[in-house]
Design a protein around this motif. Sequence first.
Motif, PDB file in Angstrom:
ATOM      1  N   UNK A  61     -24.601  57.677  -4.888  1.00  0.00           N
ATOM      2  CA  UNK A  61     -25.311  56.419  -4.632  1.00  0.00           C
ATOM      3  C   UNK A  61     -24.339  55.299  -4.275  1.00  0.00           C
ATOM      4  N   UNK A  62     -23.180  55.289  -4.915  1.00  0.00           N
ATOM      5  CA  UNK A  62     -22.170  54.283  -4.600  1.00  0.00           C
ATOM      6  C   UNK A  62     -21.644  54.471  -3.177  1.00  0.00           C
ATOM      7  N   UNK A  63     -21.374  55.711  -2.811  1.00  0.00           N
ATOM      8  CA  UNK A  63     -20.876  55.985  -1.462  1.00  0.00           C
ATOM      9  C   UNK A  63     -21.918  55.642  -0.407  1.00  0.00           C
ATOM     10  N   UNK A  64     -23.159  55.947  -0.703  1.00  0.00           N
ATOM     11  CA  UNK A  64     -24.233  55.675   0.257  1.00  0.00           C
ATOM     12  C   UNK A  64     -24.475  54.174   0.416  1.00  0.00           C
ATOM     13  N   UNK A  65     -24.194  53.392  -0.641  1.00  0.00           N
ATOM     14  CA  UNK A  65     -24.392  51.943  -0.571  1.00  0.00           C
ATOM     15  C   UNK A  65     -23.382  51.275   0.357  1.00  0.00           C
ATOM     16  N   UNK A  66     -22.254  51.930   0.581  1.00  0.00           N
ATOM     17  CA  UNK A  66     -21.274  51.428   1.535  1.00  0.00           C
ATOM     18  C   UNK A  66     -20.686  50.081   1.179  1.00  0.00           C
ATOM     19  N   UNK A  67     -20.858  49.107   2.073  1.00  0.00           N
ATOM     20  CA  UNK A  67     -20.235  47.791   1.904  1.00  0.00           C
ATOM     21  C   UNK A  67     -20.853  46.963   0.784  1.00  0.00           C
ATOM     22  N   UNK A  68     -21.964  47.404   0.237  1.00  0.00           N
ATOM     23  CA  UNK A  68     -22.569  46.679  -0.879  1.00  0.00           C
ATOM     24  C   UNK A  68     -21.762  46.835  -2.168  1.00  0.00           C
ATOM     25  N   UNK A  69     -20.854  47.810  -2.174  1.00  0.00           N
ATOM     26  CA  UNK A  69     -20.079  48.104  -3.375  1.00  0.00           C
ATOM     27  C   UNK A  69     -18.661  47.566  -3.232  1.00  0.00           C
ATOM     28  N   UNK A  70     -18.230  46.816  -4.217  1.00  0.00           N
ATOM     29  CA  UNK A  70     -16.836  46.407  -4.313  1.00  0.00           C
ATOM     30  C   UNK A  70     -16.156  47.386  -5.263  1.00  0.00           C
ATOM     31  N   UNK A  71     -15.316  48.247  -4.726  1.00  0.00           N
ATOM     32  CA  UNK A  71     -14.753  49.343  -5.486  1.00  0.00           C
ATOM     33  C   UNK A  71     -13.692  48.867  -6.471  1.00  0.00           C
ATOM     34  N   UNK A  72     -13.487  49.650  -7.510  1.00  0.00           N
ATOM     35  CA  UNK A  72     -12.516  49.301  -8.549  1.00  0.00           C
ATOM     36  C   UNK A  72     -11.842  50.576  -9.039  1.00  0.00           C
ATOM     37  N   UNK A  73     -10.525  50.598  -9.002  1.00  0.00           N
ATOM     38  CA  UNK A  73      -9.779  51.807  -9.363  1.00  0.00           C
ATOM     39  C   UNK A  73      -9.940  52.172 -10.832  1.00  0.00           C
ATOM     40  N   UNK A  74     -10.055  51.173 -11.719  1.00  0.00           N
ATOM     41  CA  UNK A  74     -10.141  51.474 -13.149  1.00  0.00           C
ATOM     42  C   UNK A  74     -11.463  52.168 -13.488  1.00  0.00           C
ATOM     43  N   UNK A  75     -12.543  51.715 -12.882  1.00  0.00           N
ATOM     44  CA  UNK A  75     -13.846  52.349 -13.115  1.00  0.00           C
ATOM     45  C   UNK A  75     -13.829  53.802 -12.654  1.00  0.00           C
ATOM     46  N   UNK A  76     -13.225  54.039 -11.489  1.00  0.00           N
ATOM     47  CA  UNK A  76     -13.144  55.407 -10.968  1.00  0.00           C
ATOM     48  C   UNK A  76     -12.207  56.260 -11.818  1.00  0.00           C
ATOM     49  N   UNK A  77     -11.151  55.660 -12.330  1.00  0.00           N
ATOM     50  CA  UNK A  77     -10.210  56.374 -13.192  1.00  0.00           C
ATOM     51  C   UNK A  77     -10.915  56.826 -14.472  1.00  0.00           C
ATOM     52  N   UNK A 124     -22.360  56.906 -18.939  1.00  0.00           N
ATOM     53  CA  UNK A 124     -21.938  55.506 -18.994  1.00  0.00           C
ATOM     54  C   UNK A 124     -20.831  55.177 -18.007  1.00  0.00           C
ATOM     55  N   UNK A 125     -20.249  56.198 -17.386  1.00  0.00           N
ATOM     56  CA  UNK A 125     -19.053  55.988 -16.575  1.00  0.00           C
ATOM     57  C   UNK A 125     -19.323  55.212 -15.294  1.00  0.00           C
ATOM     58  N   UNK A 126     -20.439  55.489 -14.627  1.00  0.00           N
ATOM     59  CA  UNK A 126     -20.769  54.856 -13.357  1.00  0.00           C
ATOM     60  C   UNK A 126     -22.183  54.289 -13.419  1.00  0.00           C
ATOM     61  N   UNK A 197      -6.803  45.468 -17.981  1.00  0.00           N
ATOM     62  CA  UNK A 197      -6.891  46.674 -17.164  1.00  0.00           C
ATOM     63  C   UNK A 197      -5.670  47.564 -17.343  1.00  0.00           C
ATOM     64  N   UNK A 198      -4.481  46.953 -17.441  1.00  0.00           N
ATOM     65  CA  UNK A 198      -3.261  47.738 -17.601  1.00  0.00           C
ATOM     66  C   UNK A 198      -3.265  48.549 -18.885  1.00  0.00           C
ATOM     67  N   UNK A 199      -3.748  47.946 -19.972  1.00  0.00           N
ATOM     68  CA  UNK A 199      -3.790  48.670 -21.247  1.00  0.00           C
ATOM     69  C   UNK A 199      -4.803  49.800 -21.195  1.00  0.00           C
ATOM     70  N   UNK A 200      -5.962  49.544 -20.598  1.00  0.00           N
ATOM     71  CA  UNK A 200      -6.973  50.601 -20.480  1.00  0.00           C
ATOM     72  C   UNK A 200      -6.457  51.761 -19.634  1.00  0.00           C
ATOM     73  N   UNK A 201      -5.712  51.438 -18.577  1.00  0.00           N
ATOM     74  CA  UNK A 201      -5.133  52.490 -17.746  1.00  0.00           C
ATOM     75  C   UNK A 201      -4.125  53.314 -18.537  1.00  0.00           C
TER      76      UNK A 201
END
Length: 222
Positions: A61-77, A124-126, A197-201
């Motif tokens: 669903x995130x990929x299909x939304x395209x430009x509507x999504x502001x991606x974040x590396x920590x969420x994906x991690x 809960x991840x996405x 974010x650094x600590x969570x990573x």
Amino acid sequence: STRRPSHGITPVSETRCCGGSNAATGREGGINGMSLTEFVLAFTGIVIGLGVADLLTSLHKLLRAGSKVKWDWLTLFYAAYMLFGLIIFWWWQFGYPGQGKTLTILQFLPSFLFLALAFLMAASALPDDVPAEGLDLRVFYNNTVGHRWGLLSASLASNLAAIVWRSMTSGVVIWVGIAVLFSCTFLALLALRFRKAGFHAFVLVWLFISSGFGALLYPIGP
């Protein structure tokens, strides 16, 4: 059917307190040729499969939304660690509860607890949906820190309690496992308090290492 040997696989999410022959049928063959291991693994596979499907559906669903999504590396991690954890959980279930064992619902409840927590963590991840106005994944992550890291802390604490209990009942203290799980639980609890974010990573990297060490190359099979 022929039973598979357990190969001594002992995940920290498992309590082995069963023994004897098949109580339901009084024979090794189980019910209609299905062994106890296959019976339990079928249920486990359904729950883990639902977790994987939820993660991949949300990603789709995130990929299909395209430009509507502001991606974040920590969420994906974090989502990647959840998927990794589900795969490891599934891998460790091979051979459980083992040849010649019996199992009651009461004895299965701890495993069900871990299964339920694993699914809830994956869910809960996405985000489930992308609103029409768009979605910032970092905002989503920050707004759900308590939820996601609370579930993860509960899962790790439950694993720690399980391995301590097994050490007490077996008389063999699993010092390395206890130390690693204690550090993971402690860091996950700190992540609830310190939300940089650094600590969570850093915590996620440690969880990847501690979970994956010895598991990625662990063979299963006959």
